[in-house]
Design an enzyme around this catalytic site. Sequence first.
Site, PDB file in Angstrom:
ATOM      1  NE  ARG A 175      -3.601  -2.210   2.754  1.00  0.00           N
ATOM      2  CZ  ARG A 175      -3.333  -3.364   3.369  1.00  0.00           C
ATOM      3  NH1 ARG A 175      -2.138  -3.550   3.931  1.00  0.00           N
ATOM      4  NH2 ARG A 175      -4.245  -4.312   3.447  1.00  0.00           N
ATOM      5  CE  LYS A 199      -6.616  -0.674   4.377  1.00  0.00           C
ATOM      6  NZ  LYS A 199      -7.907  -1.013   3.739  1.00  0.00           N
ATOM      7  CG  HIS A 270      -4.938   1.154  -4.125  1.00  0.00           C
ATOM      8  ND1 HIS A 270      -4.480   0.668  -2.918  1.00  0.00           N
ATOM      9  CD2 HIS A 270      -6.051   0.434  -4.430  1.00  0.00           C
ATOM     10  CE1 HIS A 270      -5.289  -0.297  -2.496  1.00  0.00           C
ATOM     11  NE2 HIS A 270      -6.240  -0.456  -3.394  1.00  0.00           N
ATOM     12  NE  ARG A 273      -3.033  -3.329  -1.611  1.00  0.00           N
ATOM     13  CZ  ARG A 273      -2.610  -4.195  -0.691  1.00  0.00           C
ATOM     14  NH1 ARG A 273      -1.310  -4.422  -0.546  1.00  0.00           N
ATOM     15  NH2 ARG A 273      -3.469  -4.851   0.066  1.00  0.00           N
ATOM     16  CG  HIS A 297      -6.016  -8.556   0.870  1.00  0.00           C
ATOM     17  ND1 HIS A 297      -6.114  -9.014  -0.427  1.00  0.00           N
ATOM     18  CD2 HIS A 297      -5.856  -7.203   0.764  1.00  0.00           C
ATOM     19  CE1 HIS A 297      -6.013  -7.996  -1.268  1.00  0.00           C
ATOM     20  NE2 HIS A 297      -5.858  -6.893  -0.564  1.00  0.00           N
ATOM     21  CE1 TYR A 306      -5.659  -7.556  -7.721  1.00  0.00           C
ATOM     22  CE2 TYR A 306      -5.887  -8.474  -5.524  1.00  0.00           C
ATOM     23  CZ  TYR A 306      -5.687  -7.396  -6.354  1.00  0.00           C
ATOM     24  OH  TYR A 306      -5.539  -6.144  -5.810  1.00  0.00           O
TER      25      TYR A 306
END
Length: 334
Positions: A175, A199, A270, A273, A297, A306
Amino acid sequence: MANTIQTFDDCPQLLRDFLFYLLTIRGRSPRTVEGYHVDLRCFFRYLRASRELKEIPEDLSQVSIVDLSPQTICSITLSDAYAFLVYTQGERGNGAKTRARKTSALRSFYKYLHTKTTLLPENPLENLDVPAVKKSLPKYLTLEESQRLLETVASAPHRERDFCIVTLLLNCGMRLSELVGINLSSINREEHTLRLLGKGNKERIVYLNSACDQAIAAYLAVRQEPAKAEHRGALFLSSRGTRLSPRRVEQLIEGYLQQAGLGGRGLSPHKLRHTAATLMYQYGGVDIRILQDILGHTNLGTTEIYTHISEPQRQDAMKHSPLAHYQPGKGKKD
């Protein structure tokens, strides 16, 4: 915002408590918390205006909520929330994605009041539905476009720093906040690893391939030690010797995309990414759970997008099924 102390002085005390809870206890990023701040502030301004004024003013920012009482905040109903979402759709033109974000903010706040305080014996928004959001495939660069972008950066001023930035984004799938947060101490050159802070202040380790190792080494060879001690630990520095900001990286990427003939497509750091994840899945044969770990994630469902962008890979998988050529009575067909 990352460089300033947020006080949330335009909010009632209960909302301020919640926002500081997100920052300090839950470890949410300042940008994420600011999103909650804006959405919940808008809701409470609407709530006060709808209850105390004859009509909702065109400019909701004129409605003060600093003195909004806990009783008013805790007295809302499910209908209040739905009326607010209708207002944001009609008067403010919010799409489903924006309304879903506001819904999530409302649900989180009232869940907090219900579970972390004694003010709400029952959660009035427990059954608040999130607006359906059409899922779209992520934008990304093809392998050839990624190579063109790298070639463009390689011939630019400050190429060592910027080439290192783009190389890490395209290879590691990190990120933007993780990139600018990299410290010199985050890099283990002997083990070829990089420690990232994602995060919720969750750390993860990503492995560096040869391209990343070489790009980091080339940049470190020309990196100037900053004068101010507070920036000396940062890997990526601006021309002023300060930690590179997220906005500056966005500007750099936008410029290089334009130079490479890839502008005007809504691409951003982003999206690089997304590109890294797509290329790893399409060309690297990376297992989806390994990809989840690399990207940091929490939910596998976030990563599974994906798996929907590689038609040739899925076609190839079908062709290589051990039963692809089986015919009854004939066994395997040569």
